[in-house]
Design a protein around this motif. Structure first.
Motif, PDB file in Angstrom:
ATOM      1  N   SER A 111      94.285 -19.589 -16.546  1.00  0.00           N
ATOM      2  CA  SER A 111      94.804 -18.379 -17.182  1.00  0.00           C
ATOM      3  C   SER A 111      94.206 -17.181 -16.446  1.00  0.00           C
ATOM      4  CB  SER A 111      94.403 -18.338 -18.659  1.00  0.00           C
ATOM      5  OG  SER A 111      92.998 -18.136 -18.764  1.00  0.00           O
ATOM      6  N   ALA A 112      94.788 -16.026 -16.650  1.00  0.00           N
ATOM      7  CA  ALA A 112      94.271 -14.811 -16.000  1.00  0.00           C
ATOM      8  C   ALA A 112      92.834 -14.547 -16.431  1.00  0.00           C
ATOM      9  CB  ALA A 112      95.166 -13.621 -16.325  1.00  0.00           C
ATOM     10  N   GLY A 113      92.533 -14.789 -17.684  1.00  0.00           N
ATOM     11  CA  GLY A 113      91.170 -14.592 -18.183  1.00  0.00           C
ATOM     12  C   GLY A 113      90.174 -15.525 -17.528  1.00  0.00           C
ATOM     13  N   GLN A 114      90.550 -16.801 -17.413  1.00  0.00           N
ATOM     14  CA  GLN A 114      89.668 -17.774 -16.771  1.00  0.00           C
ATOM     15  C   GLN A 114      89.439 -17.415 -15.308  1.00  0.00           C
ATOM     16  OE1 GLN A 114      92.084 -21.209 -17.725  1.00  0.00           O
ATOM     17  NE2 GLN A 114      90.514 -21.993 -19.106  1.00  0.00           N
ATOM     18  N   LEU A 115      90.493 -16.986 -14.622  1.00  0.00           N
ATOM     19  CA  LEU A 115      90.355 -16.613 -13.218  1.00  0.00           C
ATOM     20  C   LEU A 115      89.395 -15.431 -13.076  1.00  0.00           C
ATOM     21  CD1 LEU A 115      91.091 -16.900 -10.251  1.00  0.00           C
ATOM     22  CD2 LEU A 115      93.053 -15.409 -10.666  1.00  0.00           C
ATOM     23  N   GLY A 116      89.523 -14.454 -13.946  1.00  0.00           N
ATOM     24  CA  GLY A 116      88.616 -13.304 -13.903  1.00  0.00           C
ATOM     25  C   GLY A 116      87.169 -13.719 -14.107  1.00  0.00           C
ATOM     26  N   GLN A 117      86.939 -14.603 -15.086  1.00  0.00           N
ATOM     27  CA  GLN A 117      85.581 -15.102 -15.338  1.00  0.00           C
ATOM     28  C   GLN A 117      85.059 -15.880 -14.141  1.00  0.00           C
ATOM     29  OE1 GLN A 117      86.280 -17.342 -18.938  1.00  0.00           O
ATOM     30  NE2 GLN A 117      85.446 -15.706 -20.220  1.00  0.00           N
ATOM     31  N   LEU A 118      85.926 -16.716 -13.561  1.00  0.00           N
ATOM     32  CA  LEU A 118      85.528 -17.503 -12.396  1.00  0.00           C
ATOM     33  C   LEU A 118      85.126 -16.591 -11.238  1.00  0.00           C
ATOM     34  CD1 LEU A 118      85.245 -20.205 -10.882  1.00  0.00           C
ATOM     35  CD2 LEU A 118      87.676 -20.015 -10.299  1.00  0.00           C
ATOM     36  N   GLN A 119      85.929 -15.574 -10.982  1.00  0.00           N
ATOM     37  CA  GLN A 119      85.633 -14.666  -9.874  1.00  0.00           C
ATOM     38  C   GLN A 119      84.309 -13.938 -10.096  1.00  0.00           C
ATOM     39  OE1 GLN A 119      89.378 -12.568 -10.014  1.00  0.00           O
ATOM     40  NE2 GLN A 119      90.174 -13.669  -8.231  1.00  0.00           N
ATOM     41  N   GLN A 120      84.039 -13.525 -11.337  1.00  0.00           N
ATOM     42  CA  GLN A 120      82.770 -12.853 -11.632  1.00  0.00           C
ATOM     43  C   GLN A 120      81.589 -13.795 -11.420  1.00  0.00           C
ATOM     44  OE1 GLN A 120      83.247 -11.420 -15.637  1.00  0.00           O
ATOM     45  NE2 GLN A 120      84.265  -9.535 -14.989  1.00  0.00           N
ATOM     46  N   ARG A 121      81.706 -15.028 -11.912  1.00  0.00           N
ATOM     47  CA  ARG A 121      80.622 -16.000 -11.758  1.00  0.00           C
ATOM     48  C   ARG A 121      80.408 -16.359 -10.297  1.00  0.00           C
ATOM     49  NH1 ARG A 121      78.881 -19.581 -15.781  1.00  0.00           N
ATOM     50  NH2 ARG A 121      77.565 -20.460 -14.153  1.00  0.00           N
ATOM     51  N   MET A 122      81.515 -16.534  -9.552  1.00  0.00           N
ATOM     52  CA  MET A 122      81.398 -16.870  -8.129  1.00  0.00           C
ATOM     53  C   MET A 122      80.655 -15.770  -7.381  1.00  0.00           C
ATOM     54  SD  MET A 122      85.117 -18.528  -7.217  1.00  0.00           S
ATOM     55  CE  MET A 122      85.061 -17.681  -5.670  1.00  0.00           C
ATOM     56  N   GLU A 123      81.020 -14.527  -7.680  1.00  0.00           N
ATOM     57  CA  GLU A 123      80.370 -13.398  -7.009  1.00  0.00           C
ATOM     58  C   GLU A 123      78.886 -13.359  -7.359  1.00  0.00           C
ATOM     59  OE1 GLU A 123      80.704  -8.572  -6.995  1.00  0.00           O
ATOM     60  OE2 GLU A 123      82.566  -9.727  -7.210  1.00  0.00           O
ATOM     61  N   ALA A 124      78.575 -13.568  -8.643  1.00  0.00           N
ATOM     62  CA  ALA A 124      77.177 -13.553  -9.089  1.00  0.00           C
ATOM     63  C   ALA A 124      76.373 -14.688  -8.450  1.00  0.00           C
ATOM     64  CB  ALA A 124      77.116 -13.657 -10.608  1.00  0.00           C
ATOM     65  N   ASP A 125      77.009 -15.837  -8.244  1.00  0.00           N
ATOM     66  CA  ASP A 125      76.326 -16.998  -7.666  1.00  0.00           C
ATOM     67  C   ASP A 125      76.366 -17.021  -6.144  1.00  0.00           C
ATOM     68  OD1 ASP A 125      75.679 -17.828 -10.202  1.00  0.00           O
ATOM     69  OD2 ASP A 125      77.315 -19.264 -10.374  1.00  0.00           O
ATOM     70  N   GLY A 126      77.018 -16.032  -5.542  1.00  0.00           N
ATOM     71  CA  GLY A 126      77.000 -15.914  -4.085  1.00  0.00           C
ATOM     72  C   GLY A 126      78.030 -16.748  -3.343  1.00  0.00           C
ATOM     73  N   TYR A 127      79.084 -17.203  -4.031  1.00  0.00           N
ATOM     74  CA  TYR A 127      80.140 -17.939  -3.345  1.00  0.00           C
ATOM     75  C   TYR A 127      81.081 -16.949  -2.675  1.00  0.00           C
ATOM     76  CZ  TYR A 127      78.770 -22.207  -5.769  1.00  0.00           C
ATOM     77  OH  TYR A 127      78.082 -23.291  -6.225  1.00  0.00           O
ATOM     78  N   GLY A 128      81.388 -17.182  -1.397  1.00  0.00           N
ATOM     79  CA  GLY A 128      82.285 -16.294  -0.674  1.00  0.00           C
ATOM     80  C   GLY A 128      83.747 -16.543  -0.986  1.00  0.00           C
ATOM     81  N   THR A 129      84.098 -17.809  -1.216  1.00  0.00           N
ATOM     82  CA  THR A 129      85.497 -18.165  -1.461  1.00  0.00           C
ATOM     83  C   THR A 129      85.584 -19.198  -2.581  1.00  0.00           C
ATOM     84  OG1 THR A 129      85.500 -20.023   0.089  1.00  0.00           O
ATOM     85  CG2 THR A 129      86.063 -17.839   0.991  1.00  0.00           C
ATOM     86  N   VAL A 130      86.781 -19.343  -3.124  1.00  0.00           N
ATOM     87  CA  VAL A 130      87.025 -20.380  -4.127  1.00  0.00           C
ATOM     88  C   VAL A 130      86.799 -21.752  -3.493  1.00  0.00           C
ATOM     89  CG1 VAL A 130      88.758 -21.415  -5.641  1.00  0.00           C
ATOM     90  CG2 VAL A 130      88.632 -18.939  -5.437  1.00  0.00           C
ATOM     91  N   GLN A 131      87.192 -21.899  -2.225  1.00  0.00           N
ATOM     92  CA  GLN A 131      86.989 -23.153  -1.495  1.00  0.00           C
ATOM     93  C   GLN A 131      85.508 -23.553  -1.517  1.00  0.00           C
ATOM     94  OE1 GLN A 131      89.063 -25.204   0.465  1.00  0.00           O
ATOM     95  NE2 GLN A 131      87.364 -26.446   1.175  1.00  0.00           N
ATOM     96  N   ASP A 132      84.615 -22.593  -1.225  1.00  0.00           N
ATOM     97  CA  ASP A 132      83.175 -22.871  -1.224  1.00  0.00           C
ATOM     98  C   ASP A 132      82.709 -23.319  -2.603  1.00  0.00           C
ATOM     99  OD1 ASP A 132      83.075 -22.056   1.428  1.00  0.00           O
ATOM    100  OD2 ASP A 132      82.407 -20.021   0.930  1.00  0.00           O
ATOM    101  N   CYS A 133      83.170 -22.621  -3.626  1.00  0.00           N
ATOM    102  CA  CYS A 133      82.760 -22.928  -4.994  1.00  0.00           C
ATOM    103  C   CYS A 133      83.234 -24.320  -5.415  1.00  0.00           C
ATOM    104  CB  CYS A 133      83.313 -21.869  -5.944  1.00  0.00           C
ATOM    105  SG  CYS A 133      82.909 -22.155  -7.678  1.00  0.00           S
ATOM    106  N   ILE A 134      84.522 -24.600  -5.213  1.00  0.00           N
ATOM    107  CA  ILE A 134      85.064 -25.897  -5.631  1.00  0.00           C
ATOM    108  C   ILE A 134      84.421 -27.036  -4.841  1.00  0.00           C
ATOM    109  CG2 ILE A 134      87.150 -27.330  -5.685  1.00  0.00           C
ATOM    110  CD1 ILE A 134      88.696 -24.812  -6.476  1.00  0.00           C
ATOM    111  N   SER A 135      84.226 -26.851  -3.543  1.00  0.00           N
ATOM    112  CA  SER A 135      83.579 -27.892  -2.721  1.00  0.00           C
ATOM    113  C   SER A 135      82.192 -28.199  -3.252  1.00  0.00           C
ATOM    114  CB  SER A 135      83.484 -27.450  -1.266  1.00  0.00           C
ATOM    115  OG  SER A 135      84.763 -27.319  -0.709  1.00  0.00           O
ATOM    116  N   ASP A 136      81.434 -27.153  -3.600  1.00  0.00           N
ATOM    117  CA  ASP A 136      80.085 -27.343  -4.121  1.00  0.00           C
ATOM    118  C   ASP A 136      80.113 -28.062  -5.468  1.00  0.00           C
ATOM    119  OD1 ASP A 136      77.226 -26.940  -3.982  1.00  0.00           O
ATOM    120  OD2 ASP A 136      77.475 -25.439  -5.560  1.00  0.00           O
ATOM    121  N   LEU A 137      81.049 -27.659  -6.340  1.00  0.00           N
ATOM    122  CA  LEU A 137      81.152 -28.311  -7.651  1.00  0.00           C
ATOM    123  C   LEU A 137      81.515 -29.788  -7.519  1.00  0.00           C
ATOM    124  CD1 LEU A 137      83.014 -25.535  -9.675  1.00  0.00           C
ATOM    125  CD2 LEU A 137      80.651 -26.270  -9.969  1.00  0.00           C
ATOM    126  N   VAL A 138      82.449 -30.087  -6.632  1.00  0.00           N
ATOM    127  CA  VAL A 138      82.851 -31.489  -6.422  1.00  0.00           C
ATOM    128  C   VAL A 138      81.684 -32.297  -5.885  1.00  0.00           C
ATOM    129  CG1 VAL A 138      84.327 -33.010  -5.033  1.00  0.00           C
ATOM    130  CG2 VAL A 138      85.313 -31.020  -6.173  1.00  0.00           C
TER     131      VAL A 138
END
Length: 195
Positions: free
Chosen positions: A88-115
């Motif tokens: 959802s748009a809300g979830q995407l916004g939260q994800l982007q904020q958390r990624m930025e706070a955790d230092g992920y440059g891209t969604v690819q980096d974040c998902i790869s790390d989570l997997v």
């Protein structure tokens, strides 16, 4: 009011796919993607159009486009398997904020790390799994059925270790599974610890 769209008309008449066009245009404009392609094909709704240089690249695909299409569509990435989901748009916004706070440059980096972390958590360790099951039962106020030492009284195998069966399947309880659910039976022989 509908308008003719040269980009869409060219794609349809030449039998091109959106991927064909994106690959060609990306050589000139590296951030061009399928979303922009769709918006450029719907100029009347989005108010954007592909620049003339991009249109020239698309026109260059039109003669003989069907012969060379397979080569252009081949995935040239080192990692060829893709994973995606819809949010959802809300979830995407939260994800982007958390990624930025955790230092992920891209969604690819974040998902790869989570997997990677998820797969690494699927480890077998008898001592850690037994502790995890005790912790789970205490936290939830549930009785503990799994033998503390991990050995099934029926088949004699350790429930917290992997066992490969003749069918090719592997059974066993990982540390993660022991920490997240009540163990009521042997994963290897299906003997119930509750009876």
């Amino acid at each position: 009011m509908s308008m003719n769209n040269e980009l869409r008309d060219l794609r349809v008449s030449a039998g091109l796919t959106a991927s064909d066009i994106v690959s060609a245009v990306r050589r000139l404009f590296p951030k061009y993607d399928k979303t922009l392609q769709s918006k450029c094909e719907n100029s009347q709704a989005y108010g954007i159009m592909l620049l003339p240089e991009g249109m020239d690249a698309v026109r260059a695909l039109a003669p003989g486009a069907s012969e060379g299409r397979k080569d252009r569509r081949r995935d040239r990435h080192r990692l060829t398997c893709r994973v995606h989901c819809r949010l959802s748009a809300g979830q995407l916004g939260q994800l982007q904020q958390r990624m930025e706070a955790d230092g992920y440059g891209t969604v690819q980096d974040c998902i790869s790390d989570l997997v990677k972390r998820y797969l690494d958590s699927a480890i077998y360790d008898s001592g850690e799994a037994a502790k995890a099951q005790i912790g789970y039962c205490e936290a939830k106020g549930l009785p503990r059925f799994a033998p503390h030492w991990g050995l099934c009284p029926h088949c004699g195998k350790n429930i917290y270790q992997p066992v490969q069966h003749s069918t090719g399947t592997v059974t066993g309880i990982t540390v993660r599974s022991a920490a997240n659910g009540l163990i009521t039976g042997c994963p290897h022989c299906h003997y119930s610890f509750c009876d």
